[in-house]
Write an enzyme that holds these catalytic residues in place. Structure first.
Site, short mmCIF file in Angstrom:
data_model
loop_
_atom_site.label_atom_id
_atom_site.label_comp_id
_atom_site.label_asym_id
_atom_site.label_seq_id
_atom_site.Cartn_x
_atom_site.Cartn_y
_atom_site.Cartn_z
N TYR A 42 123.26 -8.88 4.50
CA TYR A 42 123.89 -10.03 4.89
C TYR A 42 124.16 -10.25 6.29
O TYR A 42 123.89 -11.42 6.70
CB TYR A 42 125.57 -10.05 4.11
CG TYR A 42 126.39 -10.94 4.21
CD1 TYR A 42 125.90 -12.23 3.32
CD2 TYR A 42 127.35 -11.18 4.94
CE1 TYR A 42 126.76 -13.51 3.53
CE2 TYR A 42 128.09 -12.36 5.10
CZ TYR A 42 127.77 -13.44 4.30
OH TYR A 42 128.60 -14.52 4.21
N LYS A 45 122.78 -13.54 8.45
CA LYS A 45 123.53 -14.27 9.26
C LYS A 45 123.32 -14.30 10.77
O LYS A 45 123.45 -15.22 11.42
CB LYS A 45 125.06 -13.87 8.99
CG LYS A 45 125.55 -14.40 7.53
CD LYS A 45 125.25 -15.78 7.04
CE LYS A 45 125.99 -16.15 5.68
NZ LYS A 45 126.01 -17.65 5.29
#
Ligand SMILES: NC(=O)c1ccc[n+]([C@@H]2O[C@H](COP(=O)([O-])OP(=O)(O)OC[C@H]3O[C@@H](n4cnc5c(N)ncnc54)[C@H](OP(=O)(O)O)[C@@H]3O)[C@@H](O)[C@H]2O)c1
Length: 241
Positions: free
Chosen positions: A154, A158
């Protein structure tokens, strides 16, 4: 600056932050195209948009699938006559120790969070470039600004989205297209309830707080821009603090 009459495309608009963003733009007098995989949830968001007497276009779409994105953007452009603001919000998370992360989980995270934004942006851009105006808002995360244990895929997705955002801000400036990232801290949604079931979400942000940030960016004067808007809980610690 008024947003009345603008056309907005929001991915991940079936619930959570995406739904709040779609409704917030409708409250400002915008028509909204809504993309997500669940038709039932899209229908609920569409109903909330129409309650503000604005047009809602429901597009069932997986943002990680190039063919589905091409069809979704064609439907949105055809129905609304153009897209003034694209909000890349659809997201996926699999939080676990890196050593246990499967290749499939790694790929799905990057496919949805990073390649999804790539595909949607590439599909919308030609029409924005032709009009020499537009705005792209990428919903990133504080996980795109700092490392967080057990969020390796993640965080990578991002951080990548923030890099894409900053690069596009430079590349698209000659076309009058602004590109921003919003980096929220924890927001109480199904996403965070699934990914972090044990965390106490008292005082966490609500989806409407992120929607407010999207409106702020959309109302900036053409002379001004903001690359990254970090929105954190009032009682949390600033990054680096
Ligand atoms: N909640 C947080 O704490 C938090 C914090 C920082 C950043 N964010 C970011 O905010 C964004 C929205 O998260 P949220 O908390 O609002 O999550 P959410 O409540 O679970 O909503 C996610 C939305 O995205 C859609 N979606 C998921 N995968 C998709 C795909 N492959 N294609 C199209 N649509 C897809 C979902 O619908 P379907 O499942 O029906 O497709 C749903 O409408 C994400 O990018 C997330 O990374 C969240």
């Amino acid at each position: 600056m008024s947003l009345r009459g603008k056309a907005v495309l929001v991915t991940g608009a079936g619930r959570g932050i995406g739904r709040a963003i779609a409704v917030a733009f409708a409250e400002q007098g915008c028509d909204v195209a809504l993309a997500a995989r669940s038709a039932d949830e899209l229908a609920e968001t569409a109903q909330a948009v129409r309650a503000h007497k604005q047009r809602a276009v429901e597009c069932v779409c997986d943002v990680a699938e190039p063919g589905e994105v091409a069809r979704m953007v064609y439907e949105a452009l055809t129905a609304l006559g153009g897209i003034d603001i694209l909000v890349n919000n659809a997201g996926y998370a699999c939080f676990k120790p890196f050593v246990d992360l499967t290749l499939e989980e790694w790929r799905r995270t990057l496919d949805v969070n990073l390649t999804g934004a790539f595909l949607c942006t590439q599909a919308v851009l030609p029409s924005m470039m032709a009009r020499r105006s537009g705005r792209i808002i990428n919903i990133s995360s504080v996980s795109g600004l700092k490392p967080i244990v057990e969020q390796s895929a993640y965080c990578a997705s991002k951080h990548g989205l923030n890099g894409l955002t900053a690069t596009l801000a430079m590349e698209l400036r000659p076309y009058g297209i602004a590109v921003h990232a919003i980096c929220p801290g924890g927001v109480d949604t199904q996403f965070s309830r699934d990914a972090m079931p044990d965390r106490d979400k008292t005082n966490w942000l609500l989806p409407e707080d992120v929607a407010h940030a999207a409106l702020y960016l959309s109302m900036l004067s053409p002379r001004a821009t903001t690359d990254t808007l970090l929105v954190r809980r009032f009682d949390s610690t600033p990054i680096g603090g």
